[in-house]
Write a protein that holds these residues in place. Structure first.
Motif, mmCIF file in Angstrom:
data_model
loop_
_atom_site.group_PDB
_atom_site.id
_atom_site.type_symbol
_atom_site.label_atom_id
_atom_site.label_comp_id
_atom_site.label_asym_id
_atom_site.label_seq_id
_atom_site.Cartn_x
_atom_site.Cartn_y
_atom_site.Cartn_z
ATOM 1 N N GLU A 1 43.896 36.289 40.150
ATOM 2 C CA GLU A 1 44.210 37.011 41.386
ATOM 3 C C GLU A 1 42.927 37.363 42.142
ATOM 4 O O GLU A 1 41.850 37.510 41.557
ATOM 5 C CB GLU A 1 44.954 38.307 41.052
ATOM 6 C CG GLU A 1 46.363 38.083 40.504
ATOM 7 C CD GLU A 1 47.292 37.508 41.551
ATOM 8 O OE1 GLU A 1 47.091 37.809 42.741
ATOM 9 O OE2 GLU A 1 48.219 36.761 41.156
ATOM 10 N N ALA A 2 43.120 37.484 43.455
ATOM 11 C CA ALA A 2 41.998 37.924 44.288
ATOM 12 C C ALA A 2 41.707 39.394 44.023
ATOM 13 O O ALA A 2 42.534 40.122 43.474
ATOM 14 C CB ALA A 2 42.332 37.694 45.764
ATOM 15 N N ASP A 3 40.529 39.781 44.458
ATOM 16 C CA ASP A 3 40.155 41.187 44.228
ATOM 17 C C ASP A 3 41.070 42.124 44.992
ATOM 18 O O ASP A 3 41.464 41.843 46.138
ATOM 19 C CB ASP A 3 38.714 41.429 44.693
ATOM 20 C CG ASP A 3 37.715 40.732 43.775
ATOM 21 O OD1 ASP A 3 38.125 40.387 42.640
ATOM 22 O OD2 ASP A 3 36.557 40.553 44.177
ATOM 23 N N PHE A 4 41.431 43.213 44.332
ATOM 24 C CA PHE A 4 42.201 44.284 44.982
ATOM 25 C C PHE A 4 41.659 45.613 44.450
ATOM 26 O O PHE A 4 40.948 45.646 43.443
ATOM 27 C CB PHE A 4 43.709 44.132 44.734
ATOM 28 C CG PHE A 4 44.101 44.078 43.279
ATOM 29 C CD1 PHE A 4 44.430 45.237 42.581
ATOM 30 C CD2 PHE A 4 44.112 42.866 42.602
ATOM 31 C CE1 PHE A 4 44.784 45.169 41.259
ATOM 32 C CE2 PHE A 4 44.467 42.808 41.273
ATOM 33 C CZ PHE A 4 44.809 43.963 40.593
ATOM 34 N N PRO A 5 41.962 46.714 45.076
ATOM 35 C CA PRO A 5 41.286 47.987 44.772
ATOM 36 C C PRO A 5 41.346 48.393 43.297
ATOM 37 O O PRO A 5 40.382 48.910 42.752
ATOM 38 C CB PRO A 5 42.007 49.016 45.649
ATOM 39 C CG PRO A 5 42.514 48.208 46.797
ATOM 40 C CD PRO A 5 42.863 46.840 46.257
ATOM 41 N N LYS B 1 41.822 46.478 40.603
ATOM 42 C CA LYS B 1 41.661 45.377 39.658
ATOM 43 C C LYS B 1 40.653 45.741 38.541
ATOM 44 O O LYS B 1 40.911 45.473 37.363
ATOM 45 C CB LYS B 1 41.180 44.115 40.396
ATOM 46 C CG LYS B 1 40.998 42.921 39.466
ATOM 47 C CD LYS B 1 40.548 41.697 40.225
ATOM 48 C CE LYS B 1 40.355 40.518 39.260
ATOM 49 N NZ LYS B 1 39.896 39.306 39.950
ATOM 50 N N LEU C 1 45.041 38.433 35.890
ATOM 51 C CA LEU C 1 44.102 39.218 36.699
ATOM 52 C C LEU C 1 42.904 38.381 37.120
ATOM 53 O O LEU C 1 42.374 38.541 38.228
ATOM 54 C CB LEU C 1 43.617 40.433 35.903
ATOM 55 C CG LEU C 1 44.632 41.585 35.744
ATOM 56 C CD1 LEU C 1 44.086 42.638 34.787
ATOM 57 C CD2 LEU C 1 44.935 42.228 37.096
#
Length: 574
Positions: free
Chosen positions: A381-385, A387, A378
């Motif tokens: 990884e790029a930010d996602f809703p 996360k 995590l």
């Protein structure tokens, strides 16, 4: 029959054969009860029979001694009434005989005669002459009765028939209670007239007052219809109907035992008048009359009880000592067996806990590793809703794993310390570790567990596992005593050459009788839930470690257990 004869021949042997078949916890109590039952049958039954006979004989004698004075008192008062009425009737009769009709018809002469009467004899209210037709010819008194006709009055008819008449108390024209005394006189030529006098009933009240009755007693006069001729303290006023039936007529004064309308048990003494339609009644409550008897009865019962105690005390002492020693010996043996069994259980639980902890640690390691890997992924990884939400869940899993590790670590530590081992210890750390075992229950029940440990607390030489068992027992007892939302405070501090540990709760507390037995084996207040060994084992461990234990408790306030442990090492520890 043969078995009963054998028991009577050898009573203790017969009783012992019965109690041997019973389980140990009730054996001694059963043996004690049977011995005392046998003694009671031989000694108490004759004493009780004699006591009961004496009791009823003395009660009957007391009743007679109480009734006789009451009967005499009523008879004397009745004689006083009769003497009063006889004197007044004789006075009126004498005047009727001593003076002629013409002299009595002269109101001035009648007034002089009446003046002498009142001076010599109290109670006269008025005096009047009535002719054979019932007309008041002359009258001396406070009312204007001259010329009044009494031909239709009942008393006038009775005087004509009997020659003399004493009336009941009545109101009449005068509007106050009074009694009439009337005498008929007949001259040689056959002429008749009636001399009538009125008596004030205050004299009746004075005679009753002279009886000197107690405040709760009562005396009054009634006529044949049960109408009160004098006022009563409890049963009505003058000229009212008495609230209970008239007693049966007798020629001598009598005493009855009955319950009055006020629901009191009373002695009712009464006497009928010979020349007038009156009955004198005196009432005394049995409770006040029998006060002396109650005192004597209490003394007799006390002496009887003292005699019984004196007879049995020696036998009781001997029996109690013998049975106490037998019971103590068996309890020691039972306690030793229980302690061995308890130690084996603790050892088995420790080994089981170690195995469970090892088995749990492996999946915990995998969970921890996978959760850590998820966190690393995590982070890359790029930010996602979602996360942030997933990252929080992963952190929650890692915290739960860490908590489980702490629990298994303590379980393993407890299991490794089952064997006796004297070492240098931090008492505060042991208290914290032991309290941790119960943190979940305390949190669930909202019990406030406070640890007040002196940071400068010195280390001691002792056995870790045994101290841990001691503190675990104390915390368990405190949790059992407090209600949900209660408070437990554990403190540890240095005092001289010792370390003092106290565990204080605000639970239900204990009574003084319970405090005397809490360190005894198998004594428990947790009916059906406890073995009664916890504090007994705790006491033994503390004594073996060279320390001391004390308890203070108050019902409704709480309990404080204080342990004192030496700082130095003892050679006898094991």
């Amino acid at each position: 029959m043969l078995r009963l004869a054998n028991i009577l021949k050898h009573p203790l042997r017969g009783l012992q054969s019965d109690v041997d078949e019973v389980e140990a916890p009730v054996r001694y109590a059963l043996l004690r009860r049977k011995i005392f039952a046998l003694m009671a049958a031989a000694m108490l039954i004759p004493l009780l029979a004699m006591g009961v006979l004496n009791y009823y004989e003395h009660q009957s004698t007391m009743a007679r001694e109480i009734q006789n004075p009451l009967r005499v008192l009523v008879n004397k008062a009745k004689n006083s009434f009769e003497l009063f009425l006889t004197e007044r009737s004789s006075t009126v009769s004498l005047i009727a005989s001593a003076y002629t009709y013409d002299e009595l018809a002269d109101e001035q002469k009648l007034a002089r005669i009446f003046s002498v009467m009142k001076k010599e004899f109290k109670g006269f209210v008025d005096l009047g002459l009535i002719d054979e037709n019932g007309t008041q010819v002359s009258y001396v008194g406070p009312y204007a009765l001259t010329g009044k006709n009494y031909a239709e009055q009942r008393w006038f008819q009775e005087v004509r028939l009997k020659g003399k008449y004493v009336s009941d108390v009545f109101m009449g024209f005068r509007k106050f209670p009074h009694v009439i005394v009337a005498v008929q006189h007949m001259t040689e030529d056959g002429r008749t007239w009636i001399l009538r006098a009125t008596l004030d009933t205050h004299q009746f009240e004075r005679i009753i007052a002279s009886m000197s009755l107690e405040p709760d007693a009562d005396a009054f006069l009634v006529n044949g219809q049960g109408i009160l001729q004098t006022s009563s303290n409890n049963y009505g006023k003058v000229l009212e109907k008495m609230t209970f039936p008239i007693p049966p007529q007798t020629y001598e004064p009598a005493v009855l035992t009955m319950v009055d309308p006020l629901k009191r048990e009373i002695y009712l003494a009464y006497a009928y008048f010979a020349e007038a339609d009156f009955t004198l009644i005196a009432v005394k409550p049995q409770g006040s009359v029998l006060k002396t008897w109650y005192t004597v009865r209490g003394d007799l019962l006390f002496i009887f009880a003292l005699g019984v105690v004196a007879v049995f005390v020696a036998a009781y002492r001997v029996t109690d000592v013998l049975i106490g020693r037998m019971k103590e010996s068996e309890e020691r043996r039972e306690m030793a067996l229980r302690q061995v069994e308890h130690s084996q259980k603790l050892s088995s639980i420790g080994r089981l806990a170690a195995g469970v902890a090892h088995e749990i640690n492996n999946p915990l390691a995998i969970i921890n590793e996978k959760a850590g890997l998820m966190k690393d992924i995590l982070d890359r990884e790029a930010d996602f809703p979602a996360k942030g939400k997933i990252d929080a869940q992963v952190e929650s899993v890692l915290r739960a794993v860490e908590r489980c590790r702490g629990i298994t670590h303590r379980m393993l530590g407890f299991a490794r310390r089952m064997d006796v081992s004297i070492e240098d210890l931090d008492v505060g750390e042991i208290i914290k570790e032991t309290a941790g075992f119960l943190s979940n229950e305390a949190m669930h029940r909202k019990v406030d567990v406070r640890l007040e440990i002196d940071p400068e607390l010195p280390r001691i030489h002792s056995d870790r596992s045994q101290l841990q068992q001691v503190f675990l027992n104390l915390f368990n007892n405190a949790l059992a005593a407090v209600a949900d939302g209660g408070r437990i405070v554990a403190t540890a501090r240095e005092i001289a050459d010792n370390v003092e540990i106290t565990v204080r709760d605000n639970g239900c507390g204990m009574a003084d009788d319970t405090l005397k037995h809490i360190f005894e084996p198998f004594f428990t207040t947790k009916k059906g839930k406890g073995t009664g060994l916890g504090l007994s084992i705790t006491y033994g461990i503390i004594k073996r470690l060279g320390g001391d234990i004390a308890v203070e408790s108050e019902q409704g306030v709480g309990t404080t257990l204080t342990i004192t442990l030496p700082k130095g090492q003892r050679e006898t520890m094991a």
